[in-house]
Design an enzyme around this catalytic site. Structure first.
Site, PDB file in Angstrom:
ATOM      1  N   GLN A 128      58.847  68.925  54.673  1.00 46.23           N
ATOM      2  CA  GLN A 128      58.501  67.519  54.917  1.00 46.23           C
ATOM      3  C   GLN A 128      57.597  67.019  53.781  1.00 46.23           C
ATOM      4  O   GLN A 128      56.448  67.449  53.675  1.00 46.23           O
ATOM      5  CB  GLN A 128      57.754  67.437  56.248  1.00 46.23           C
ATOM      6  CG  GLN A 128      57.262  66.065  56.637  1.00 46.23           C
ATOM      7  CD  GLN A 128      56.510  66.125  57.969  1.00 46.23           C
ATOM      8  OE1 GLN A 128      55.979  67.178  58.341  1.00 46.23           O
ATOM      9  NE2 GLN A 128      56.464  65.025  58.677  1.00 46.23           N
ATOM     10  N   GLY A 129      58.099  66.124  52.951  1.00 44.98           N
ATOM     11  CA  GLY A 129      57.324  65.620  51.820  1.00 44.98           C
ATOM     12  C   GLY A 129      56.753  64.241  52.120  1.00 44.98           C
ATOM     13  O   GLY A 129      57.254  63.227  51.625  1.00 44.98           O
ATOM     14  N   GLU A 246      57.456  64.889  65.701  1.00 48.57           N
ATOM     15  CA  GLU A 246      56.490  65.939  65.355  1.00 48.57           C
ATOM     16  C   GLU A 246      55.347  66.002  66.377  1.00 48.57           C
ATOM     17  O   GLU A 246      54.843  67.070  66.701  1.00 48.57           O
ATOM     18  CB  GLU A 246      55.928  65.674  63.954  1.00 48.57           C
ATOM     19  CG  GLU A 246      55.047  66.797  63.434  1.00 48.57           C
ATOM     20  CD  GLU A 246      54.662  66.639  61.962  1.00 48.57           C
ATOM     21  OE1 GLU A 246      54.921  65.571  61.385  1.00 48.57           O
ATOM     22  OE2 GLU A 246      54.089  67.598  61.406  1.00 48.57           O
TER      23      GLU A 246
HETATM   24  C1  LIG Z   1      48.574  73.113  58.561  1.00 52.99           C
HETATM   25  C2  LIG Z   1      48.992  71.809  57.968  1.00 52.99           C
HETATM   26  C3  LIG Z   1      50.329  71.606  57.667  1.00 52.99           C
HETATM   27  C4  LIG Z   1      50.733  70.399  57.092  1.00 52.99           C
HETATM   28  N1  LIG Z   1      52.052  70.250  56.786  1.00 52.99           N
HETATM   29  C5  LIG Z   1      52.456  69.114  56.177  1.00 52.99           C
HETATM   30  C6  LIG Z   1      53.806  68.974  55.753  1.00 52.99           C
HETATM   31  O1  LIG Z   1      54.634  69.865  55.927  1.00 52.99           O
HETATM   32  N2  LIG Z   1      54.146  67.842  55.120  1.00 52.99           N
HETATM   33  C7  LIG Z   1      53.273  66.822  54.913  1.00 52.99           C
HETATM   34  O2  LIG Z   1      53.676  65.800  54.361  1.00 52.99           O
HETATM   35  N3  LIG Z   1      51.981  66.924  55.289  1.00 52.99           N
HETATM   36  C8  LIG Z   1      51.554  68.047  55.904  1.00 52.99           C
HETATM   37  N4  LIG Z   1      50.238  68.187  56.271  1.00 52.99           N
HETATM   38  C9  LIG Z   1      49.280  67.125  55.904  1.00 52.99           C
HETATM   39  C10 LIG Z   1      48.765  66.309  57.079  1.00 52.99           C
HETATM   40  O3  LIG Z   1      49.746  65.428  57.555  1.00 52.99           O
HETATM   41  C11 LIG Z   1      47.508  65.577  56.588  1.00 52.99           C
HETATM   42  O4  LIG Z   1      46.531  66.574  56.311  1.00 52.99           O
HETATM   43  C12 LIG Z   1      46.954  64.612  57.613  1.00 52.99           C
HETATM   44  O5  LIG Z   1      47.822  63.524  57.783  1.00 52.99           O
HETATM   45  C13 LIG Z   1      45.542  64.091  57.226  1.00 52.99           C
HETATM   46  O6  LIG Z   1      45.530  63.615  55.933  1.00 52.99           O
HETATM   47  P1  LIG Z   1      44.430  64.105  54.863  1.00 52.99           P
HETATM   48  O7  LIG Z   1      44.423  65.594  54.902  1.00 52.99           O
HETATM   49  O8  LIG Z   1      44.732  63.433  53.572  1.00 52.99           O
HETATM   50  O9  LIG Z   1      43.037  63.608  55.437  1.00 52.99           O
HETATM   51  P2  LIG Z   1      42.413  62.144  55.310  1.00 52.99           P
HETATM   52  O10 LIG Z   1      43.465  61.134  55.654  1.00 52.99           O
HETATM   53  O11 LIG Z   1      41.734  62.012  53.983  1.00 52.99           O
HETATM   54  O12 LIG Z   1      41.341  62.153  56.459  1.00 52.99           O
HETATM   55  C14 LIG Z   1      40.063  62.786  56.325  1.00 52.99           C
HETATM   56  C15 LIG Z   1      39.286  62.555  57.612  1.00 52.99           C
HETATM   57  O13 LIG Z   1      39.052  61.141  57.804  1.00 52.99           O
HETATM   58  C16 LIG Z   1      39.531  60.735  59.074  1.00 52.99           C
HETATM   59  N5  LIG Z   1      40.129  59.387  58.995  1.00 52.99           N
HETATM   60  C17 LIG Z   1      40.969  58.932  58.033  1.00 52.99           C
HETATM   61  N6  LIG Z   1      41.325  57.653  58.296  1.00 52.99           N
HETATM   62  C18 LIG Z   1      40.721  57.304  59.458  1.00 52.99           C
HETATM   63  C19 LIG Z   1      40.706  56.123  60.256  1.00 52.99           C
HETATM   64  N7  LIG Z   1      41.424  55.049  59.915  1.00 52.99           N
HETATM   65  N8  LIG Z   1      39.963  56.123  61.396  1.00 52.99           N
HETATM   66  C20 LIG Z   1      39.247  57.228  61.765  1.00 52.99           C
HETATM   67  N9  LIG Z   1      39.223  58.373  61.031  1.00 52.99           N
HETATM   68  C21 LIG Z   1      39.955  58.422  59.919  1.00 52.99           C
HETATM   69  C22 LIG Z   1      40.623  61.753  59.429  1.00 52.99           C
HETATM   70  O14 LIG Z   1      40.832  61.831  60.842  1.00 52.99           O
HETATM   71  C23 LIG Z   1      40.028  63.040  58.859  1.00 52.99           C
HETATM   72  O15 LIG Z   1      39.099  63.584  59.766  1.00 52.99           O
HETATM   73  C24 LIG Z   1      49.789  69.359  56.852  1.00 52.99           C
HETATM   74  C25 LIG Z   1      48.431  69.568  57.150  1.00 52.99           C
HETATM   75  C26 LIG Z   1      48.040  70.780  57.692  1.00 52.99           C
HETATM   76  C27 LIG Z   1      46.584  70.958  57.982  1.00 52.99           C
END
Ligand SMILES: Cc1cc2nc3c(=O)[nH]c(=O)nc-3n(C[C@H](O)[C@H](O)[C@H](O)COP(=O)(O)OP(=O)(O)OC[C@H]3O[C@@H](n4cnc5c(N)ncnc54)[C@H](O)[C@@H]3O)c2cc1C
Length: 411
Positions: A128-129, A246
């Site tokens: 998933q990209g 998902e």
């Molecule tokens: C084990 C694992 C597998 C994954 N697999 C995939 C995959 O296969 N493909 C893929 O595309 N992605 C994948 N991901 C990525 C995942 O979807 C993202 O990590 C997730 O969407 C959060 O984005 P971020 O890590 O950039 O955090 P950020 O968006 O930077 O968030 C950082 C913090 O700020 C908080 N925050 C951000 N915006 C708000 C808001 N508006 N209100 C309140 N709080 C907020 C968040 O809740 C979090 O605590 C995976 C992640 C993990 C941990």
């Protein structure tokens, strides 16, 4: 509340039980059954084709695309029986659960005929990209681009946290195809072959030594023009369907893995005497209560789906499901560390078996037991597929109709 299933469902249940007994390895149902590493790897190799022959992979998909056309009730009974037998019911998580259903909902006839049969046969693996280094929760801000060159898309940019990126044959990829329109309106959803020169995959090593997710770099990578799902610049809607798949969890079976953990934890607490600690007893009771809530809410959702009586409370249940179980499970894994005490440290002598542990968590000089590996992974469960904070925003804004959160001023 009437919790009995219709007679036809019970007849189907017997059919599945019979198939499982005939096809699982001998001794599978006996207490203490285990397999050598070699036997397990052979089983993992052969099982998807057995499932396919039985017609059980994605069995609710329509027959014209290779599914069995099962009803919702039959699909539930199927999942229940496989969960009860602790037998795997899928070929490839990303194919069966995410992109397959998305192609069924949004794909063209050609896409359905090309991709769905390969997913069903377990011949094609996916990743998933979606996420990028600066676009996670705010996914619509993504910057990876795709530009048309003749009848191909040319893709440039970077994705991150791409689970199984190093094993996947294809990626369902979100790209920006128009940067002149508001951000949600310029995104497309592409199906991109991973094995090509323009794609570089780098694994990210986790604390237990596994590297199941990756960074993926696209430099003039290509895919056919026809591999856009749901129409050019319509990718945001398509991606939301994938995210809904998902965040869902098999309503009436999702609780089973946690119930098995509770059983292991209670046994361990009895064996090492920590059950005498009132706070441990209280936390075990809390875990039991939450698992029951999960189970009963699953039955409520199923009843509403079968009777077509979904209302706002059922919608709220669906939207809060992922944050409920992921937060519950984090607390449970903290409890596990407290119960196992020193045995849960980073050495490979901890609890020998851990429910749902299927990660190859061994690494030379730094072995991690399966329970500890599950503890580490639980930290990510409130993040992947949309963080708990984002789920709360969705419940507040879309289900309860509360005012939208103020946006940070731009610039
Ligand atoms: C084990 C694992 C597998 C994954 N697999 C995939 C995959 O296969 N493909 C893929 O595309 N992605 C994948 N991901 C990525 C995942 O979807 C993202 O990590 C997730 O969407 C959060 O984005 P971020 O890590 O950039 O955090 P950020 O968006 O930077 O968030 C950082 C913090 O700020 C908080 N925050 C951000 N915006 C708000 C808001 N508006 N209100 C309140 N709080 C907020 C968040 O809740 C979090 O605590 C995976 C992640 C993990 C941990």
């Amino acid at each position: 509340m009437d919790l009995t299933y219709p007679i036809e469902a019970e007849a189907f249940r017997s059919e599945i039980r019979g198939w499982l007994e005939a096809n699982l390895p001998e001794g599978w149902f006996e207490p203490g059954f285990s397999m050598s590493d070699e036997d397990r790897s052979q089983f993992n190799k052969e099982w998807p084709s057995k499932l396919f022959e039985g017609g059980w992979i994605c069995a609710t998909w329509p027959q014209e695309y290779g599914g069995k056309g099962l009803s919702t009730m039959e699909g539930v009974v199927l999942s229940e029986e496989f969960a009860r037998a602790k037998a795997p019911l899928r070929a490839d998580f990303f194919g069966d659960t995410l992109v397959g259903p998305t192609i069924l909902q949004w794909g063209s006839e050609e896409q359905k005929r090309e991709f769905l049969p390969q997913i069903l046969k377990g011949e094609m693996t996916w990743c998933q990209g979606f996420s990028e280094p600066n676009s996670g929760s705010d996914l619509a801000s993504l910057k990876t681009t795709a530009v048309l060159d003749g009848d191909e898309w040319v893709i440039n940019g970077q994705k991150v946290w791409t689970t199984q990126g190093h094993h996947a044959d294809y990626c369902f990829l979100l790209v920006r195809t128009d940067s002149e329109v508001p951000k949600h309106q310029g995104i497309s959803y592409l199906l991109v072959p991973m094995r090509q020169d323009g794609i570089e995959v780098r694994g990210i090593t986790q604390p237990d030594g596994t590297a199941e997710f990756c960074e993926v770099f696209f430099t003039d990578a290509r895919c056919p023009h026809d591999n856009v799902v749901g129409g050019v610049n319509n990718g945001w809607k398509v991606a939301n369907s994938t995210l809904a798949f998902e965040r869902g969890m098999s309503a009436t079976t999702g609780f089973r893995r946690f119930a098995e953990e509770l059983r292991v934890l209670t046994e361990a607490a009895r064996a090492n005497g920590s059950i005498d600690d009132p706070s441990i007893r209280q936390r075990l009771a809390e875990y039991h209560t939450k698992i029951e809530i999960l189970r009963i809410n699953g039955l409520r959702s199923l009843t509403a789906t079968l009777n077509d009586t979904k209302d706002v409370s059922i919608a709220a249940l669906g939207a809060s499901n992922k944050m409920f179980w992921s937060e519950m499970h984090q607390r449970a894994m903290e409890l596990a560390l407290d119960i196992f005490g020193a045995d849960s440290m980073l050495i490979d002598t901890g609890p020998p078996a851990w429910p749902g542990a299927n990660r190859d968590s061994r690494r030379d000089g730094y072995p991690v037991n399966p329970m500890m590996s599950s503890f580490f992974f639980s930290r990510s469960e409130t993040i992947w597929g949309g963080t708990s904070q984002i789920q709360r925003n969705i419940v507040a804004e879309r289900v309860l109709g509360l005012p939208k959160e103020p946006k940070a001023p731009s610039g």
